[in-house]
Each structure stands twice: as structure tokens, then as C-alpha cells.
Design an enzyme around this catalytic site. Structure first.
Site: not given
Length: 476
Positions: A250, A284
Site C-alpha cells: 500500500e 496517503c
């Protein structure tokens, strides 16, 4: 669980001495709040050995028992939410509301995967030629190496630890050196909830690369799950390739926040405040580029800037703080450089930035209008409270601009016509798209990105499958 006095390094359920320690600081004041054992390569090897020894018993533990332990850990997190939130406030600089929200969100992964632990995948079917029966089952992949970042110090851990343990894997967790206290606290809560001491080993360390090399070279480690920058992710994938280690990534993002001409501007502004400024923009999934239709660009920019101007920047522990500090002074300098570059290239600051404390790693939120395509702020992951606005006129132009990045983690679309919002969302190359909402994360949904934003998914059913191997038995 005592805040700011972490447990010593535990390997195999026993306190393990280390030659070195490192300091943990409060980013709002720069004051040292704890010293933590600094694990080295020998500790990494010992942790992998311990996880390998513990794996058979934990894999054989009935799924219901694993589920009970995870559920009990969730209850402990909720019971001690105030303590954990204080830890996030002091160490990661989260504003109190953000910190409390993360405790609840992080705890939900233990509940979700407690439920998934007792729903194993599998099937039983006759082969097409009728000569055999195929039995398909899911087995734990093995020892997992979990590497987590500092920006969501609890949620990034529970999103990996919960499915790994639910699947029957044991794990070695390498938390970010900036936020090791949260990892140690979660480990203590798991043990208190009934988990064997050696199913999860936490390795706080300033030697991230050396630790990773040892663990990924260890024969017992069969899974890597990493959350962090794309550059580090590429490096870790290179190390994992040597032994063909099953890997989930990720990675970074450059999320477009699309505002269509028919969008509810008030709703879009409220969504933008969440998507951009949660955790001071250090996420993010944070909105990185605001792509606003030219017909409503001025209205959106003014309304958004007005809303931002009402926010208070300050120490997270102080009442009334909306935006806390960035993680360190280096982050502050980097964000300031992106703003300066954009202004130099023709962008304008919509409102004079609010005042910030003179000491501490603080960055004032900034709304930039008229940002040109060559400004670095449109191409780099900002990880700070800066909102650059770029206008568009046609849908094809919008989609081309939104997809003109190597990243593809999250995106957001605001439009009055939901069908149009869905059409744009499907054309945007992102693993997750918020439609008329500024949040995409949920334990029950598959979290992850396209392109250079990662491999695989976390959360939902996909989250536990990431820690399982498929096996089939062909029965005569």
C-alpha cells in the site's frame, strides 16, 4: 499499559536486551517523551525464529479462539480509548478529534477480522470428467513481516495484524521509528486479551533497511505487507523477489478531488476539509490535486479558503486545535518548498495563511488557485495541508489530467448528478473513489490502489485472503 514507558523488547515472550536505544519526541514541542530499545539484525533473526516456532500451534488454534482474542483486543482498545488517543496526540501530533477517530477506526479491524476468522473460504466440487472430487481450502501463508508508517500509527498496524492473526499466521511487526509506542501498546493489549506472547513480535528500530534485509532473507518469512512510500516499496519488492516472498503493498498517492459544475459547493467544501486536512494532510488517501470545473472554481476556492481560515493550528493537546503539527521540521520545509515553487510559477495563495506557533513542526494550511501544470505540488505527494486548485472544462480533459500520474490510490468526485459522478469515478484510475464524500476508508471495504500505488488489498474479505494460500486436494 503505561503511556510513555514502553515494554522492553520482547522476543519469545521474554525481555531481550539491546545495545542501543533511540528517542521518541513530541512533534509539537520537540520534547523527548520516551526512549525505546533499538533492535538490530540479530534481534530480527531471533524474532523470525520465534515466529516460525510459534506458527504451527497458532495455525492449529481453532478459528473461534483466534476470533475471541481479536474481539477481546478490540474491547480493550475501546475501553482505553482515552489513553491511546493521548498517545497519538503526544507522539504523532494528531488533533484530539483525529486521535479519537483513529482509535475507533483501528479497533474496528479487530472486530471485522474476528468475524472473518470463522468464515474460511473453500469449496467442494466434482471434477468435469467425474473421476475425482476437488476440495479447495485456505491455509495460512506462514510467518508475515509487517512494516507500517507513522501517519496512522494504530490503524496501519491493526489493518495488518488483525487479518494475519485471524488467518493463523504469526507475525513480526516493524513499526516506523517515529511512532513505536503505539505498536508496543497494541502488542500488550493483544497479550492481555489472550494471544500467546510469541504470535506477534514488535521490533522498534532505527535500522529499517538492515532489519528488512534479514527478515526477507529468512526461510520462515513467507509474507511481506508494507505501507509506505512507493520508493521504499519498490526497494522491498526487490528484496522480496530473491525468495519470491508473497507481497502486499500500500504505497503513495496523488488523489484527485474532482468538483463538477453542478456539485453542491458547500458539501464539496466540507468533504475537502476532511479529504485534505485530516491528520494535517499526512495521509496517503489525502486529496492532493483539486480539479475544479472552471464555472465554479472561484466560488469553490473562496469558500474553501474561508473554511480553512477558521481552523486553528496548534499543539494537538490544546483544546480547540483543529490541525496539529507535521511529523518533523523536515516535513515542514518540504511543504513550504512546494508552496514556494507553485507561487513562483504563477499560482496565488487565496487567503493569507493563519498564524502557527513559533516552536514545533507546524505548517499553516494553504489554498492555492491558478496552479499551473508544471508546479511540483501537482505531481508530488504533498503530505501536508496544501490544497492546489487546477481548473478544467471538459470531461475528457478532466480524466486525462486526473490519470496523468504514476499513482492510483484514492480519488474523490463531487457532482449533483450521481450518475455522472459514477461515470467519472469509473474512468479515474484509482483503487478507491469517494463519490460525494471525503472519506473512503472502511474495514469492510477493500483498501488499495492501482499502478504505482500498490499491490493487493487490505480490509474486507480480501484482507484475510492476503495472508492465506489456496490449496486444493484432488480426491479419487
Amino acid at each position: 499499559m503505561t503511556l510513555f514507558q514502553p515494554s522492553p523488547l520482547f522476543i519469545g515472550g521474554k525481555p531481550t536486551p539491546t545495545a542501543d536505544e533511540f528517542a521518541v519526541h513530541d512533534p509539537a514541542t520537540g520534547i523527548e517523551i520516551a526512549r525505546v530499545s533499538d533492535a538490530d539484525e540479530s534481534h530480527a533473526a531471533a524474532a523470525a525464529d520465534t515466529a516460525a516456532e510459534a506458527l504451527p500451534d497458532w495455525a492449529a488454534t481453532p478459528p473461534r479462539r483466534r476470533a475471541e482474542i481479536l474481539a477481546a483486543t478490540r474491547e480493550l482498545m475501546i475501553d482505553r480509548a482515552d489513553e491511546l488517543a493521548e498517545l497519538f496526540v503526544r507522539k504523532s501530533g494528531k488533533a484530539a478529534a483525529d486521535a479519537r477517530a483513529e482509535v475507533s477506526y483501528a479497533a474496528e479491524f479487530f472486530r471485522w477480522f474476528a468475524e472473518e476468522a470463522v468464515r474460511p473460504d473453500g469449496r467442494f466440487e466434482t471434477s468435469p470428467d467425474g473421476r475425482s472430487t476437488t476440495v479447495v481450502t485456505a491455509q495460512p501463508v506462514g510467518v508475515a513481516l509487517l512494516i507500517t508508517p507513522w501517519n496512522f500509527p494504530a490503524a496501519m498496524i491493526t489493518r495488518k495484524v488483525a487479518p494475519a492473526l485471524a488467518a493463523g499466521c504469526t507475525a513480526v511487526l516493524k513499526p516506523a521509528a517515529e511512532t513505536p509506542l503505539t505498536a508496543l501498546a497494541i502488542r500488550d493489549l493483544l497479550v492481555e486479551a489472550g494471544a500467546p506472547q510469541d504470535v506477534l513480535t514488535v521490533l522498534p528500530s532505527t535500522r529499517a533497511d538492515a532489519i528488512s534485509r534479514v527478515l526477507l532473507a529468512h526461510d520462515a518469512v513467507r509474507k511481506l505487507s508494507f505501507t509506505g512510500s512507493t520508493g521504499v516499496g519498490r526497494h522491498l519488492l526487490g528484496l522480496a523477489a530473491g525468495r519470491v516472498v508473497n507481497s502486499s503493498m500500500e504505497l503513495g498517492g496523488n488523489a484527485p478531488f474532482v468538483v463538477c459544475a453542478d456539485a453542491d459547493i458547500d458539501a464539496a467544501v466540507q468533504g475537502a476539509l476532511i479529504a485534505k486536512l485530516r491528520n494535517a494532510g499526512q495521509a496517503c488517501t489525502a486529496a492532493n490535486r483539486f480539479l475544479v470545473h472552471e464555472d465554479v472554481a472561484d466560488e469553490f476556492a473562496e469558500s474553501f479558503a474561508d473554511a480553512v481560515a477558521r481552523l486553528r493550528v496548534g499543539p494537538a493537546a490544546e483544546p480547540g486545535t483543529d490541525i496539529g503539527p507535521l511529523i518533523d521540521d523536515r516535513a515542514v520545509r518540504r511543504v513550504a518548498g512546494l508552496v514556494a515553487d507553485a507561487v513562483e510559477r504563477g499560482a496565488r495563495i487565496v487567503r493569507e495563511p493563519v498564524e502557527v506557533p513559533a516552536t514545533g513542526s507546524f505548517s499553516a494550511p494553504v489554498v492555492l488557485a491558478g496552479v499551473p501544470d508544471d508546479a511540483a505540488v501537482l505531481h508530488e505527494e504533498i503530505f501536508g495541508p496544501v490544497a492546489p486548485i487546477r481548473t478544467w472544462s471538459g470531461t475528457d480533459e478532466l480524466v486525462a489530467v486526473a490519470n496523468a500520474t504514476e499513482y492510483g490510490l484514492a480519488g474523490y468526485v463531487y457532482a449533483g448528478d450521481t450518475g455522472r459522478a459514477l461515470e467519472i469515478g469509473r474512468r479515474v484510475q484509482c483503487g478507491m473513489v469517494g463519490v460525494n464524500r471525503g472519506v473512503v476508508s472502511d474495514p469492510s471495504a477493500p483498501f488499495g490502489g492501482m499502478k504505482q500505488s500498490g499491490l493487493g488489498r487490505e480490509g474486507a474479505q480480501e484482507g484475510i485472503r492476503a495472508f492465506q494460500e489456496t490449496q486444493f486436494l484432488s480426491v479419487s
